[in-house]
Design an enzyme around this catalytic site. Structure first.
Site, PDB file in Angstrom:
ATOM      1  N   HIS A  82     -12.606  -5.797   7.650  1.00 16.96           N
ATOM      2  CA  HIS A  82     -13.233  -5.401   6.383  1.00 16.96           C
ATOM      3  C   HIS A  82     -14.373  -4.427   6.656  1.00 16.96           C
ATOM      4  O   HIS A  82     -15.280  -4.306   5.857  1.00 16.96           O
ATOM      5  CB  HIS A  82     -13.754  -6.631   5.633  1.00 16.96           C
ATOM      6  CG  HIS A  82     -12.674  -7.587   5.262  1.00 16.96           C
ATOM      7  ND1 HIS A  82     -12.208  -8.564   6.112  1.00 16.96           N
ATOM      8  CD2 HIS A  82     -11.929  -7.687   4.131  1.00 16.96           C
ATOM      9  CE1 HIS A  82     -11.239  -9.232   5.516  1.00 16.96           C
ATOM     10  NE2 HIS A  82     -11.040  -8.727   4.320  1.00 16.96           N
ATOM     11  N   GLU A 106       0.819  -1.216   0.000  1.00 19.56           N
ATOM     12  CA  GLU A 106       0.000   0.000   0.000  1.00 19.56           C
ATOM     13  C   GLU A 106       0.856   1.270   0.000  1.00 19.56           C
ATOM     14  O   GLU A 106       0.495   2.269  -0.629  1.00 19.56           O
ATOM     15  CB  GLU A 106      -0.967  -0.004   1.194  1.00 19.56           C
ATOM     16  CG  GLU A 106      -2.142  -0.980   1.055  1.00 19.56           C
ATOM     17  CD  GLU A 106      -1.774  -2.436   1.291  1.00 19.56           C
ATOM     18  OE1 GLU A 106      -0.646  -2.705   1.766  1.00 19.56           O
ATOM     19  OE2 GLU A 106      -2.608  -3.318   1.011  1.00 19.56           O
TER      20      GLU A 106
END
Ligand SMILES: Cc1ncc(C[n+]2csc(CCOP(=O)(O)OP(=O)(O)O)c2C)c(N)n1
Ligand SMILES: [Mg+2]
Length: 743
Positions: free
Chosen positions: A543, A473
């Site tokens: 999530h 990322e």
């Protein structure tokens, strides 16, 4: 008149030396090299003196690193190649054309400091004309940006028309330039190779054969920590040796000629397009880490003396004398010239004007494009009614049905990519298929994102505009930052908000700061799309996270959080066309919700930032919210009106930075009651700031305390019973609204 007889043997020897080649460097170049090295050392010495006199406020030296720096400066071309140096690279920066005066302007914190206008510490280089990109203090954060910079060079070479400046968007203010065979140079210390960002950079440069020179200046220390603690086995060369496509060099970086030879080979490898190069230069650090450090605390005298014997300044001086290039007199003359010039530079710098406090807020955001302005107001243009004709089976054809948020984001990306060739899309799984031949042979359909938001974009625009990245990322954001600095417009994806954290250094200390810290010499407008949020039934801890307030706390970063398809389309277009970095938060639960679907509003539809939407007008209570709480708030508000006759004014903020204070204030002045509702955990969340502002600015208008409804101060659990209890539901909102209405 007395004559001296010359020994013919000696003359021959001198002639011999004159024609001697020093890895291709001329005698004059060697003298120039010494001048730059000596100047570099003397700037350090003068800064140290100025620091002791409290005329400057920080000092970090390039001492011991002068030879490798000047060698790199001689191999590469300012304003042609690109540079991401670090704080020890004073000699490199001088070799590229910066002056001691300019450096001293930064040291005193002058308004005219060309690197930062008095905003950054000395040795934080930025020289726009020389292609020396603004540098910061975190160790290693420059490396991924250098990768993106090199990628931009390749992309621009392959898409030369991209350089055209579009009208009415960021391109007007970002001229792009590129050279077909440019090289990007990035340097770092031995300790910095321990950073994850260093390792994240190696995959893409090796895989894509990018023309990047990594120069590791190994002085065997990172402040007090020796190299064997940072680097397993003590040699970074050994550790990276398995990466493919690299040209490797290991060199005595205190020897300018050997350094020049190594960097020349490295540069040739990169320029020829063979791939990246890795130069491991062994240097010394004679002046402690910085003026705040005393290395005698952790390095014995013997070790320091061993280093001193390799000092590049004395070595180079001896070399020039030994080779008969300069005699002692020549050396003295050169040094005196440097001293004289330095004195003038110091005197001038000490008289320089300081920046005034009124300038502090300049360049947090683009001074050229205001994304809140009417420029970004456009009406939706829906497709003609022919699409709504019923199909043969009597059902409406799919095209006539309103589209989901996911579909409209995809369509917006598609139209913007068509309009603007500077847009690149990359991230984890965003491509249709990395193995492009599968797509070409039509063996597979393609994925296009774990939520399919980017589906079909690779097929439509090619694999150099839409591609997968490794799971890294920091690299996604860092590479995007480097590309944006070059004038491209990366629209990258972070697959789940929960996994944004490896990119946090780039998102906090780099991307949004580049414009401010360089005093507008550089900027990096790009878009980071992030799937965020819970209410997923089974999303669990990793999530379902929110956490937008962490990013609204970052000056320079725009934060957008749409609640419906139409807003998502309009705001994404504004995000892409504007001139600031934007964090575009897309709620996963809203991607395919029935709520908030819309027809595609056309390729020019935009919504300005900072304009809230009154989802439902009311008179009794103001509810301020955004994202997935909007439909839940609506449910609660409708029930409140049905059951109690209370009319709630529901405000969807749509963008969180900037946010629409005027709409909030006008509403609360009318209803005299305010509730802030958000999905993130209650404490320290986004609503805390809104509530505090209302309490502060609208106190005389309030008939009740400002209330918040939000998630519990915990994580989101997997079991749906727990998830329901943790996240704010329509019932919680109803209760909160009712209590406040009845207060
Ligand atoms: C991410 C980060 N962590 C810690 C620091 C504090 N720090 C500044 S320089 C430095 C040592 C760097 O050592 P090295 O990479 O070997 O470079 P050198 O200073 O020796 O040239 C540290 C730990 C920092 N600037 N950034
Ligand atoms: Mg070091």
């Amino acid at each position: 008149m007395a004559t001296t007889k010359t020994d013919p043997k000696l003359t021959a020897h001198a002639e011999d030396r004159k024609s001697k080649s020093y890895e291709g460097l001329t005698r004059q170049q060697l003298i120039d090299a010494y001048r730059i090295m000596y100047t570099s050392r003397r700037v350090d010495d003068r800064e140290i003196l100025l620091k002791r006199q409290q005329k400057i406020f920080f000092q970090i030296s390039g001492a011991g690193h002068e030879a490798i720096g000047v060698a790199a400066g001689f191999c590469l071309r300012p304003g042609y190649d690109w540079f991401y140096p670090y704080y020890r690279d004073r000699a490199l920066v001088l070799a590229l054309g910066a002056t001691p005066y300019e450096m001293l302007l930064q040291a005193v914190g002058a308004a005219d400091d060309p690197s930062s206008g008095g905003r950054q510490m000395p040795s934080h280089w930025a020289y726009n004309k020389l292609n020396i990109v603004t540098q910061s203090s975190p160790t290693g954060s420059q490396i991924l940006q250098a990768v993106g910079c090199a990628e931009a060079g390749i992309y621009l070479r392959n898409h030369p028309d991209t350089a055209q400046t579009g009208r009415g968007d960021y391109r007007e203010f970002h001229k792009v330039s590129f050279q077909g065979d440019e090289v990007t140079y990035v340097s770092l210390g031995d300790g910095t190779t321990s950073e994850g960002e260093f390792w994240e950079a190696l995959n893409p440069v090796a895989n894509k054969k990018l023309p990047v020179i990594f120069c590791v200046e190994d002085n065997e220390y990172a402040i007090s920590v020796p190299v064997e603690v940072q680097t397993a086995g003590g040699s970074i060369s050994r550790l990276v040796s398995g990466f493919p496509n690299f040209h490797f060099e290991e060199v005595d970086g205190t020897d300018p000629i050997a350094s020049y030879a190594a960097l020349k080979r490295a540069t040739e490898h990169c320029r020829a397009g063979h791939g990246p190069a890795f130069v491991h230069a062994h240097v010394i650090r004679p002046y402690s880490h910085s003026l705040s450090d005393d290395e005698r605390l952790y390095r014995p005298d013997a070790e320091r003396q061993r280093d001193a014997a390799r000092d590049p300044i004395t070595r180079m001086q001896m070399f020039l004398i030994r080779e008969g290039i300069l005699d002692e007199k020549g050396i003295n003359k050169l040094e005196k010239q440097v001293e004289d010039e330095m004195q003038v530079a110091v005197d001038r710098a000490l008289e320089a004007k300081f920046p005034t406090p009124e300038t502090i807020t300049q360049y947090v955001y683009s001074p050229d494009i205001d994304p809140t302005s009417a420029q970004f107001e456009a009406q939706p243009v829906f497709a003609p009614a022919m699409e709504t004709a019923p199909a043969a089976d009597g059902k409406k054809p799919a095209a006539s049905l309103p589209k989901t948020m996911a579909e409209l984001i995809n369509s917006t990306l598609r139209d913007e990519m068509k309009r603007d060739e500077r847009i690149l899309v990359f991230g984890e799984d965003v491509a249709d298929v990395s193995r492009e031949e599968y797509l070409k042979k039509k063996l597979v359909k393609g994925k296009g994102g774990v939520f399919k938001l980017t589906a079909g974009l690779q097929a439509a625009f090619g694999a150099d505009r839409v591609f997968n990245s490794p799971i890294a990322e920091a690299a996604i954001v860092g590479r995007a930052t480097g590309m944006a600095t070059r004038g491209l417009k990366p629209v990258v994806e972070i697959q789940f908000f929960d996994y944004i954290w490896p990119a946090m250094m780039q998102l906090r200390d780099e991307l949004p700061v580049i414009r401010w810290r360089s005093n507008n010499a550089f900027s990096a407008p790009c878009v980071i799309r992030v799937a965020i949020g819970g209410y997923l039934t089974g999303g669990a801890l990793y999530h379902s996270q929110c956490g937008e307030s962490i990013f609204t706390h970052i000056p320079g970063l725009r934060v957008v959080f749409p609640s419906n398809a139409l807003d998502a389309a309009g705001l994404l277009r504004t995000a892409i066309r504007c001139d600031d970095p934007v964090l575009f938060l897309e709620h996963k639960r809203l991607y395919r919700e029935t709520y908030g679907r819309s027809h595609y509003p056309g390729p020019e539809y935009m919504i300005p930032f900072g304009k809230a939407k009154i989802v439902q007008p009311g008179t009794d209570l103001t509810v301020i919210t955004y994202g997935a709480v909007v439909p839940r708030g609506m449910q609660a508000a409708q029930r409140l009106e049905r059951e109690l006759g209370v009319k709630v004014e529901l405000i969807d903020l749509r963008t969180l930075n900037p946010f629409d204070w005027e709409t909030i204030a006008a509403s609360v002045e009318k209803t005299n009651r305010a509730l802030v509702a958000y999905e993130d955990s209650l404490s320290w969340g986004y609503g805390a700031e809104i509530a505090a502002r209302i309490a502060d600015k609208l106190f005389p208008h309030l008939d009740a305390p400002v209330r918040r409804v939000a998630a519990m101060d915990t994580y989101v659990a997997y079991q749906p019973i727990l998830e329901d209890a943790i996240l704010p539901q329509a019932n919680d909102l109803f209760r909160g609204m009712k209590e406040l209405a009845e207060y």
